[in-house]
Design an enzyme around this catalytic site. Structure first.
Site, PDB file in Angstrom:
ATOM      1  N   LYS A  12      39.467  42.406  38.787  1.00 13.94           N
ATOM      2  CA  LYS A  12      39.272  41.310  39.731  1.00 13.94           C
ATOM      3  C   LYS A  12      38.132  40.390  39.265  1.00 13.94           C
ATOM      4  CE  LYS A  12      41.031  44.011  43.683  1.00 13.94           C
ATOM      5  NZ  LYS A  12      40.707  44.561  45.032  1.00 13.94           N
ATOM      6  N   TYR A  52      49.713  40.202  47.509  1.00 15.62           N
ATOM      7  CA  TYR A  52      49.165  40.940  48.656  1.00 15.62           C
ATOM      8  C   TYR A  52      49.986  40.728  49.926  1.00 15.62           C
ATOM      9  CZ  TYR A  52      44.919  42.427  46.155  1.00 15.62           C
ATOM     10  OH  TYR A  52      44.028  43.033  45.292  1.00 15.62           O
ATOM     11  N   ASN A 115      35.470  45.152  45.126  1.00 14.92           N
ATOM     12  CA  ASN A 115      35.741  46.476  44.526  1.00 14.92           C
ATOM     13  C   ASN A 115      36.356  46.427  43.130  1.00 14.92           C
ATOM     14  OD1 ASN A 115      38.262  45.745  45.338  1.00 14.92           O
ATOM     15  ND2 ASN A 115      38.652  47.526  46.642  1.00 14.92           N
ATOM     16  N   HIS A 118      42.172  46.339  40.776  1.00 14.73           N
ATOM     17  CA  HIS A 118      43.401  46.642  41.521  1.00 14.73           C
ATOM     18  C   HIS A 118      44.250  47.623  40.721  1.00 14.73           C
ATOM     19  CE1 HIS A 118      47.232  46.133  43.611  1.00 14.73           C
ATOM     20  NE2 HIS A 118      47.775  46.090  42.410  1.00 14.73           N
ATOM     21  N   GLU A 129      55.018  44.476  41.140  1.00  9.84           N
ATOM     22  CA  GLU A 129      53.831  43.748  40.691  1.00  9.84           C
ATOM     23  C   GLU A 129      53.944  43.349  39.220  1.00  9.84           C
ATOM     24  OE1 GLU A 129      50.953  45.941  44.001  1.00  9.84           O
ATOM     25  OE2 GLU A 129      50.673  46.436  41.895  1.00  9.84           O
TER      26      GLU A 129
END
Ligand code: IDP
Ligand code: MG
Length: 153
Positions: A12, A52, A115, A118, A129
């Site tokens: 990310k 998402y 965080n 992913h 994905e």
């Protein structure tokens, strides 16, 4: 030999900005998983809303999509036996406060909204994905020279 399982992993924007790209990739490489595809890109609002989509009704959704556009990301496809589940284990719990030491989130970040990585949560979501982030021709076909030293069959 049939193709082994594949998962979608993405560093990310905070992982990129904090200079953790190499460290994160090393965890998957050193485990013995095989890199099949990787790019470095700014993700669009539209792509992230699709990625998402399952979370779109949750209160943090707009912030999540915003967070994911703060800078470039590194989407990747990794291959190997049980890579979806093991990949999640390597990454650690969604909230870094609950992530075990030794996991990426347990070692390298603090808040759920930052965080750093992913990973797909099941084989069907991995397939979805991978198809969302990569064209077929971007998945590179090659033989790893380590294969027979990592798998006995
Ligand atoms: P995962 O990334 O471990 O699969 P998901 O539940 O799929 O976790 O949530 C996707 C992402 O949404 C998380 O990685 C995190 O960045 C963000 N997120 C999840 N829960 C919260 C929350 O309660 N507050 C803010 N962000 C959250
Ligand atoms: Mg998830």
């Amino acid at each position: 030999m049939a193709q082994r399982e594949r998962t979608f992993i993405m560093i990310k924007p905070d992982g990129v900005q904090r200079g953790l790209i190499a460290k994160i990739i090393a965890r998957f490489e050193e485990k013995g998983f095989k890199l099949v595809a990787m790019k470095f890109m700014q993700a669009s609002q539209e792509l992230l809303e699709k990625h998402y989509a399952d979370l779109s009704s949750l209160p943090f959704f707009p912030f999540l999509v915003q967070y994911m556009q703060l800078g470039p990301v590194v989407p990747m496809v990794w291959e190997g036996d049980n890579v979806v589940k093991t990949g999640r284990d390597i990454i650690g719990a969604t909230n870094p406060a609950n992530a075990q030491p030794g996991t990426i989130r347990g070692d390298l970040c603090i808040q759920v909204g930052r965080n750093i990585i992913h990973g797909s949560d099941s084989v069907p979501s991995a397939d979805k994905e991978i198809a969302l982030w990569f064209k077929d021709e971007e998945l590179v076909n090659y033989k790893s020279c380590m294969e027979s030293w990592i798998y006995e069959n």
